[in-house]
Design a protein around this motif. Structure first.
Motif, PDB file in Angstrom:
ATOM      1  N   LEU A  71       6.519 -11.620  -9.432  1.00  0.00           N
ATOM      2  CA  LEU A  71       6.269 -10.403  -8.655  1.00  0.00           C
ATOM      3  C   LEU A  71       4.785 -10.158  -8.426  1.00  0.00           C
ATOM      4  CD1 LEU A  71       9.006  -8.116 -10.238  1.00  0.00           C
ATOM      5  CD2 LEU A  71       9.054  -9.255  -7.991  1.00  0.00           C
ATOM      6  N   LEU A  72       3.931 -10.665  -9.308  1.00  0.00           N
ATOM      7  CA  LEU A  72       2.484 -10.513  -9.133  1.00  0.00           C
ATOM      8  C   LEU A  72       1.875 -11.621  -8.266  1.00  0.00           C
ATOM      9  CD1 LEU A  72       1.378  -9.440 -12.728  1.00  0.00           C
ATOM     10  CD2 LEU A  72       1.400  -8.025 -10.654  1.00  0.00           C
ATOM     11  N   PHE A  73       2.573 -12.731  -8.141  1.00  0.00           N
ATOM     12  CA  PHE A  73       2.025 -13.885  -7.421  1.00  0.00           C
ATOM     13  C   PHE A  73       1.593 -13.578  -5.979  1.00  0.00           C
ATOM     14  CE2 PHE A  73       2.177 -18.066  -5.331  1.00  0.00           C
ATOM     15  CZ  PHE A  73       1.299 -18.758  -6.156  1.00  0.00           C
ATOM     16  N   PRO A  74       2.288 -12.713  -5.236  1.00  0.00           N
ATOM     17  CA  PRO A  74       1.810 -12.411  -3.879  1.00  0.00           C
ATOM     18  C   PRO A  74       0.379 -11.858  -3.835  1.00  0.00           C
ATOM     19  CG  PRO A  74       4.084 -11.741  -4.087  1.00  0.00           C
ATOM     20  CD  PRO A  74       3.616 -12.133  -5.473  1.00  0.00           C
ATOM     21  N   LEU A  75      -0.131 -11.357  -4.947  1.00  0.00           N
ATOM     22  CA  LEU A  75      -1.528 -10.911  -4.979  1.00  0.00           C
ATOM     23  C   LEU A  75      -2.486 -12.052  -4.646  1.00  0.00           C
ATOM     24  CD1 LEU A  75      -1.605  -8.642  -8.168  1.00  0.00           C
ATOM     25  CD2 LEU A  75      -1.645  -7.917  -5.773  1.00  0.00           C
ATOM     26  N   THR A  76      -2.095 -13.277  -5.003  1.00  0.00           N
ATOM     27  CA  THR A  76      -2.958 -14.414  -4.678  1.00  0.00           C
ATOM     28  C   THR A  76      -3.038 -14.612  -3.172  1.00  0.00           C
ATOM     29  OG1 THR A  76      -1.198 -16.078  -4.841  1.00  0.00           O
ATOM     30  CG2 THR A  76      -2.380 -15.550  -6.859  1.00  0.00           C
ATOM     31  N   ASN A  77      -1.916 -14.427  -2.494  1.00  0.00           N
ATOM     32  CA  ASN A  77      -1.909 -14.559  -1.034  1.00  0.00           C
ATOM     33  C   ASN A  77      -2.658 -13.405  -0.371  1.00  0.00           C
ATOM     34  OD1 ASN A  77      -0.203 -16.980  -0.273  1.00  0.00           O
ATOM     35  ND2 ASN A  77       1.061 -15.972  -1.781  1.00  0.00           N
ATOM     36  N   ALA A  78      -2.510 -12.207  -0.923  1.00  0.00           N
ATOM     37  CA  ALA A  78      -3.240 -11.052  -0.386  1.00  0.00           C
ATOM     38  C   ALA A  78      -4.739 -11.255  -0.555  1.00  0.00           C
ATOM     39  CB  ALA A  78      -2.785  -9.772  -1.075  1.00  0.00           C
ATOM     40  N   THR A  79      -5.131 -11.786  -1.700  1.00  0.00           N
ATOM     41  CA  THR A  79      -6.545 -12.069  -1.947  1.00  0.00           C
ATOM     42  C   THR A  79      -7.060 -13.098  -0.955  1.00  0.00           C
ATOM     43  OG1 THR A  79      -6.264 -11.590  -4.289  1.00  0.00           O
ATOM     44  CG2 THR A  79      -8.191 -12.900  -3.675  1.00  0.00           C
ATOM     45  N   ILE A 111     -10.794 -20.374  -1.425  1.00  0.00           N
ATOM     46  CA  ILE A 111     -10.076 -21.159  -2.434  1.00  0.00           C
ATOM     47  C   ILE A 111     -10.512 -20.811  -3.865  1.00  0.00           C
ATOM     48  CG2 ILE A 111      -9.707 -23.502  -3.341  1.00  0.00           C
ATOM     49  CD1 ILE A 111      -9.617 -24.422  -0.384  1.00  0.00           C
ATOM     50  N   PRO A 112     -11.819 -20.765  -4.168  1.00  0.00           N
ATOM     51  CA  PRO A 112     -12.181 -20.420  -5.560  1.00  0.00           C
ATOM     52  C   PRO A 112     -11.730 -19.019  -5.974  1.00  0.00           C
ATOM     53  CG  PRO A 112     -14.085 -21.278  -4.364  1.00  0.00           C
ATOM     54  CD  PRO A 112     -12.986 -21.100  -3.371  1.00  0.00           C
ATOM     55  N   VAL A 113     -11.824 -18.074  -5.066  1.00  0.00           N
ATOM     56  CA  VAL A 113     -11.414 -16.703  -5.381  1.00  0.00           C
ATOM     57  C   VAL A 113      -9.909 -16.656  -5.616  1.00  0.00           C
ATOM     58  CG1 VAL A 113     -11.351 -14.324  -4.542  1.00  0.00           C
ATOM     59  CG2 VAL A 113     -13.335 -15.763  -4.050  1.00  0.00           C
ATOM     60  N   THR A 114      -9.164 -17.322  -4.769  1.00  0.00           N
ATOM     61  CA  THR A 114      -7.713 -17.370  -4.906  1.00  0.00           C
ATOM     62  C   THR A 114      -7.317 -18.065  -6.209  1.00  0.00           C
ATOM     63  OG1 THR A 114      -7.530 -17.446  -2.493  1.00  0.00           O
ATOM     64  CG2 THR A 114      -5.573 -18.055  -3.749  1.00  0.00           C
ATOM     65  N   PHE A 115      -8.045 -19.108  -6.565  1.00  0.00           N
ATOM     66  CA  PHE A 115      -7.778 -19.812  -7.822  1.00  0.00           C
ATOM     67  C   PHE A 115      -7.957 -18.875  -9.017  1.00  0.00           C
ATOM     68  CE2 PHE A 115      -9.423 -22.282 -11.456  1.00  0.00           C
ATOM     69  CZ  PHE A 115      -8.311 -23.062 -11.713  1.00  0.00           C
ATOM     70  N   VAL A 116      -9.027 -18.111  -9.024  1.00  0.00           N
ATOM     71  CA  VAL A 116      -9.294 -17.185 -10.131  1.00  0.00           C
ATOM     72  C   VAL A 116      -8.177 -16.139 -10.235  1.00  0.00           C
ATOM     73  CG1 VAL A 116     -10.847 -15.354 -10.940  1.00  0.00           C
ATOM     74  CG2 VAL A 116     -11.782 -17.534 -10.155  1.00  0.00           C
ATOM     75  N   VAL A 117      -7.767 -15.584  -9.100  1.00  0.00           N
ATOM     76  CA  VAL A 117      -6.698 -14.578  -9.119  1.00  0.00           C
ATOM     77  C   VAL A 117      -5.390 -15.207  -9.590  1.00  0.00           C
ATOM     78  CG1 VAL A 117      -5.309 -13.009  -7.701  1.00  0.00           C
ATOM     79  CG2 VAL A 117      -7.784 -13.128  -7.375  1.00  0.00           C
ATOM     80  N   SER A 118      -5.081 -16.391  -9.112  1.00  0.00           N
ATOM     81  CA  SER A 118      -3.822 -17.019  -9.511  1.00  0.00           C
ATOM     82  C   SER A 118      -3.821 -17.343 -11.005  1.00  0.00           C
ATOM     83  CB  SER A 118      -3.524 -18.263  -8.676  1.00  0.00           C
ATOM     84  OG  SER A 118      -4.345 -19.333  -9.039  1.00  0.00           O
ATOM     85  N   ARG A 119      -4.950 -17.755 -11.558  1.00  0.00           N
ATOM     86  CA  ARG A 119      -5.035 -18.014 -13.004  1.00  0.00           C
ATOM     87  C   ARG A 119      -4.762 -16.738 -13.793  1.00  0.00           C
ATOM     88  NH1 ARG A 119      -9.586 -19.857 -15.660  1.00  0.00           N
ATOM     89  NH2 ARG A 119      -8.307 -21.006 -17.112  1.00  0.00           N
TER      90      ARG A 119
END
Length: 129
Positions: A71-79, A111-119
């Motif tokens: 449920l939190l994973f879409p935050l990576t796409n929003a970021t 990509i780096p920002v999305t990686f940090v959020v996904s981690r």
């Protein structure tokens, strides 16, 4: 966390991103044969995001998928969307560069920002430090 583990996660994250993009585009073209383009886009996007979640859980972060993470994973796409949109604006309107390649440059920057959020979404806090 070891440097080699972080490097492996970054590389795997990039590979999953390529697979996700190809999956999205293939599904989009498939759905486009039966649906209006916007419906095809949304459906392909949602399905590829689900696939991305499970691929990242299994291969990038080697963690158990949970409902909370899902449920939190879409935050990576929003970021990614936010960083890419701001990047395109900066490249085109502020730097006065061409709009043709601006999304590619902005996506690379995201990509780096999305990686940090996904981690942060996928791993417990103690594994991130």
């Amino acid at each position: 966390m070891s440097r080699s583990l972080l490097s492996r996660q970054i590389l795997t994250f990039a590979v999953v991103g390529v697979i996700n993009t190809a999956t999205y585009y293939g599904l989009y073209l498939l759905f486009l044969t039966r649906l209006p383009y916007l419906a095809a886009h949304v459906l392909a996007f949602l399905l590829s995001m689900v696939g991305s979640f499970f691929l990242n859980a299994r291969f990038t972060y080697r963690t158990r998928p949970t409902w909370r993470k899902f449920l939190l994973f879409p935050l990576t796409n929003a970021t990614n969307f936010l960083v890419t949109t701001v990047g395109v604006y900066v490249i085109v309107d502020l730097l006065h560069a061409g709009s043709r390649f601006a999304p590619l440059l902005a996506s690379a920057a995201a990509i780096p920002v999305t990686f940090v959020v996904s981690r942060r979404v996928m791993l417990p806090a103690k594994e991130i430090a």
